[in-house]
Design a protein around this motif. Structure first.
Motif, PDB file in Angstrom:
ATOM      1  N   UNK A  82      37.717  57.963  -1.478  1.00  0.00           N
ATOM      2  CA  UNK A  82      37.912  56.766  -2.285  1.00  0.00           C
ATOM      3  C   UNK A  82      37.912  55.528  -1.421  1.00  0.00           C
ATOM      4  N   UNK A  83      37.210  54.494  -1.882  1.00  0.00           N
ATOM      5  CA  UNK A  83      37.175  53.245  -1.124  1.00  0.00           C
ATOM      6  C   UNK A  83      37.328  52.051  -2.050  1.00  0.00           C
ATOM      7  N   UNK A  84      37.407  52.311  -3.364  1.00  0.00           N
ATOM      8  CA  UNK A  84      37.508  51.175  -4.291  1.00  0.00           C
ATOM      9  C   UNK A  84      38.943  50.624  -4.218  1.00  0.00           C
ATOM     10  N   UNK A  85      39.132  49.349  -4.591  1.00  0.00           N
ATOM     11  CA  UNK A  85      40.453  48.732  -4.435  1.00  0.00           C
ATOM     12  C   UNK A  85      41.572  49.525  -5.128  1.00  0.00           C
ATOM     13  N   UNK A  86      41.298  50.076  -6.340  1.00  0.00           N
ATOM     14  CA  UNK A  86      42.371  50.805  -7.038  1.00  0.00           C
ATOM     15  C   UNK A  86      42.820  52.015  -6.220  1.00  0.00           C
ATOM     16  N   UNK A  87      41.835  52.714  -5.618  1.00  0.00           N
ATOM     17  CA  UNK A  87      42.197  53.914  -4.856  1.00  0.00           C
ATOM     18  C   UNK A  87      42.907  53.543  -3.546  1.00  0.00           C
ATOM     19  N   UNK A  88      42.505  52.414  -2.956  1.00  0.00           N
ATOM     20  CA  UNK A  88      43.191  51.978  -1.723  1.00  0.00           C
ATOM     21  C   UNK A  88      44.669  51.726  -2.043  1.00  0.00           C
ATOM     22  N   UNK A  89      44.926  51.115  -3.222  1.00  0.00           N
ATOM     23  CA  UNK A  89      46.320  50.881  -3.644  1.00  0.00           C
ATOM     24  C   UNK A  89      47.056  52.207  -3.814  1.00  0.00           C
ATOM     25  N   UNK A  90      46.352  53.181  -4.421  1.00  0.00           N
ATOM     26  CA  UNK A  90      46.964  54.502  -4.632  1.00  0.00           C
ATOM     27  C   UNK A  90      47.348  55.101  -3.275  1.00  0.00           C
ATOM     28  N   UNK A  91      46.400  55.031  -2.309  1.00  0.00           N
ATOM     29  CA  UNK A  91      46.666  55.633  -0.996  1.00  0.00           C
ATOM     30  C   UNK A  91      47.875  54.965  -0.328  1.00  0.00           C
ATOM     31  N   UNK A  92      47.944  53.628  -0.472  1.00  0.00           N
ATOM     32  CA  UNK A  92      49.075  52.909   0.143  1.00  0.00           C
ATOM     33  C   UNK A  92      50.387  53.399  -0.457  1.00  0.00           C
ATOM     34  N   UNK A  93      50.349  53.579  -1.774  1.00  0.00           N
ATOM     35  CA  UNK A  93      51.557  53.992  -2.477  1.00  0.00           C
ATOM     36  C   UNK A  93      51.990  55.388  -2.047  1.00  0.00           C
TER      37      UNK A  93
END
Ligand SMILES: Nc1ncnc2c1ncn2[C@@H]1O[C@H](COP(=O)(O)OP(=O)(O)OP(=O)(O)O)[C@@H](O)[C@H]1O
Length: 615
Positions: free
Chosen positions: A297-308
């Motif tokens: 995943x590289x889209x902004x929503x997935x980056x947020x998920x990974x951070x979380x």
């Protein structure tokens, strides 16, 4: 051809060509070279030919030989070395005396030697243990030996520029300062003309006599052949001699051309291999950059998920993962576990929607012998199995009401009670739950307990649907191609796995079954497609607007099917459409269709097996 020269017992000078990879020398008749003398052992020594060198080695501790007065057991031969074996002097020569073109016998010998050498070179090429640079050195050594040159060079070109890759002398050793020994003018001439050249007397040749490099090097004979493969000039082979004019003959130029072709092919293959390796390393690197554990995943929503996930993984806080079916909720649970201090403990998954209602309690908390009919033994439940680890409660929205109360108690008290038992037991588990339902709505409508909802939903991680992830669709699709292509024996080009119609289809399709569905499409296409790239048709994505036609129409509007088959097709399609309308929510779909949720499970399982798209 490299050879040994010695004087036989009859006083006649003999030449022995070093044709074998390993030449055995001794007094025994079984040796390749039989030498007679009082101090020569039955097997005295061997000469091993590897790419670029001839190494002589004693056959045993008691046999020695001398080179330049030194007692030795092993030695790498140089042109002109004299070996003393017992009392027999053997001279190593890397080259033959140059053949005279006027002498048909020696010209024929030259051709035969050239063929033999090329054959030897091909054998070396086929052997994986030879280093590539060693092989190129061997090739130039052979050319030097066959032509009577004093130096040979392998030059690689890139457009107008060139670089010396190999520079060898008559003694089969690298030459120092090779840049000082080549004529730039001659090399440029061959690069431009792409034709082999013989310069018989460079200092008196009108084309080169004013060239500073020719004058400074006092060049006499030079021969140079381009290395061309599939129309591309990749370099040249250059041999020279500074003391003999008119040394090289057209027959030798012909031979040099054959060597240049062979070298060009080998180099091109090695380059292609190197490029492929770099490319796959590059692809892997790029993939690693967009990978979070197993999740692409590289889209902004997935980056947020990974951070979380990173933020909460180290804590024991309960997490609720939400998202449509197949969006990767289980993968998130795995990452939460793998990145937590509990990673060494177990990760136990329970699919609450797939267990018959009357068995869920025993499945979760265990039972004691005799607790119910069929409970023939004491049995621990999933919570106990997950002790010191993580329990992943998938499809938590399917949990029956009466069990929701029990689960709440477990979460509050950190104790479990097995079915039929009066005692409680402590447990140490972290709970991650997942659902594709809107639990807040379920709470509002009274189907899910509010207190349990808040207990589970301390942190919410929401996974976007695949259709909302933009180009991640292509990234994930490529990842599946790389992952499954070898397993399915597919010939799809990993550099260009999709043609334009496939990319269009992948990006436009609604993917109600999300990544699981995408995975199935790719697997099916890899098995059936002929390549080299997957097309929209291969991926079953030619119908761009899902839900516009029934499968019967799609297959063939005029086709008449047996009624049972047509009914089955229609039913399958209809369930898929309702699933898509409900964003993959199985329970809601089951409710809307008035069937048991397990019917929808079974349907999706079948779809997965077929790899067919729910439309
Ligand atoms: N971002 C991703 N990158 C690579 N593979 C993924 C990704 N997301 C999901 N997958 C793969 O897709 C499949 C479905 O994922 P998973 O089972 O985690 O989904 P889910 O949301 O838990 O599904 P369900 O709601 O049906 O239980 C698995 O094979 C998983 O490995």
């Amino acid at each position: 051809m490299p050879h040994l020269q010695y004087t036989g017992p009859d006083g006649v000078t003999q030449r022995f060509q070093l044709r074998h990879r390993i030449t055995q020398i001794g007094s025994s008749r079984d040796c390749h070279l039989v030498l007679q003398g009082p101090d020569i052992a039955a097997s005295h020594c061997t000469i091993e030919h590897t790419a670029g060198s001839f190494k002589v080695e004693s056959s045993s501790r008691s046999t020695v030989f001398f080179v330049a007065g030194k007692k030795l057991r092993e030695h790498v031969l140089r042109h002109g070395d004299v070996l003393l074996l017992g009392n027999v002097e053997v001279t190593f020569s890397a080259v033959d005396p140059p053949a005279s073109a006027a002498d048909p016998e020696s010209a024929a010998r030259l051709q035969i030697d050239a063929m033999r050498n090329l054959q030897r070179f091909s054998e070396l090429l086929a052997r994986a243990e030879s280093s590539f640079d060693g092989l190129l050195s061997e090739l130039i050594d052979q050319v030097v030996a066959l032509t009577g040159a004093s130096k040979g060079f392998l030059v690689l070109t890139e457009g107008e520029r060139y670089a010396i890759r190999v520079a060898r002398g008559l003694d089969r050793q690298p030459v120092d300062d090779p840049e000082q020994l080549l004529s730039d003018k001659i090399i440029r001439e061959v690069i431009t003309s792409r034709e082999p050249q013989i310069i018989s007397d460079a200092l008196n040749d009108g084309r080169f006599q004013n060239s500073m490099s020719v004058i400074n090097l006092k060049l006499c004979s030079v021969m140079c052949a381009p290395m061309i493969v599939r129309g591309e000039l990749i370099g040249l082979i250059y041999v020279g001699n500074n003391s003999v004019v008119n040394l090289f003959k057209p027959s030798q130029l012909e031979m040099l051309r054959v060597y240049a072709t062979q070298a060009a092919l080998s180099i091109k293959n090695a380059q292609t291999l190197g490029e492929l390796r770099n490319e796959s390393a590059g692809l892997q690197k790029r993939l690693d950059q967009v990978k979070f554990g197993q999740i692409i995943g590289a889209c902004p929503q997935m980056i947020e998920v990974f951070k979380r996930v990173d933020k909460v993984a180290g804590t024991d806080i309960n997490v609720l993962v939400t998202g449509e079916t197949g969006t990767g909720k289980e993968l998130i649970a795995q990452e939460l576990h793998n990145r937590s201090p509990r990673a060494k403990g177990p990760l136990v998954t329970v699919n609450c929607g797939a267990i018959p209602e009357n068995l869920i309690e025993s499945e979760l908390f265990g039972h004691i012998k005799g607790a119910f009919t069929g409970a023939v033994n004491n049995q621990i439940g999933k919570f106990q199995a997950a002790d010191k680890g993580t329990i992943f409660l998938d499809e938590i929205g399917e949990m029956p009401m009466h069990l929701q109360v029990k689960l709440l108690r477990v979460l509050q008290d950190r104790q479990i009670q097995r079915v039929g038992d009066t005692r409680t037991q402590p447990i140490d588990v972290r709970v991650v739950a997942a659902t594709n339902r809107d639990l807040a709505k379920e709470v509002q409508s009274g189907r899910f307990r509010e207190d349990l909802y808040h207990r589970l939903n301390v942190i919410d991680i929401h996974l976007p649907a695949l259709r909302e992830r933009g180009n991640d669709i292509l990234l994930i699709a490529r990842y599946f191609v790389t992952r499954y292509a070898r397993e399915y024996g597919s010939k799809i080009d990993p550099k260009q796995p999709f043609d334009a119609s496939a990319e269009r289809g992948l990006l436009r399709f609604a993917w109600p079954g999300n990544i699981r569905q995408l995975e199935n499409h790719i697997k099916k296409a890899l098995v059936l497609a002929d390549g080299p790239s997957l097309t929209g048709r291969d991926l079953d994505l030619e119908i761009e607007v899902p839900g516009q036609a029934t499968p019967v129409e799609i297959a063939n509007p005029e086709q008449i099917l047996p009624l049972t088959e047509a009914r089955e097709l229609w039913q399958r399609d209809y369930i898929n459409r309702v699933l898509a309308l409900n964003s993959g929510n199985r329970t809601k779909t089951a409710r809307d269709l008035g069937v048991d949720p397990r019917t929808i499970f079974r349907h999706l399982e079948k779809e997965g097996d077929k790899g067919a798209p729910p439309r």
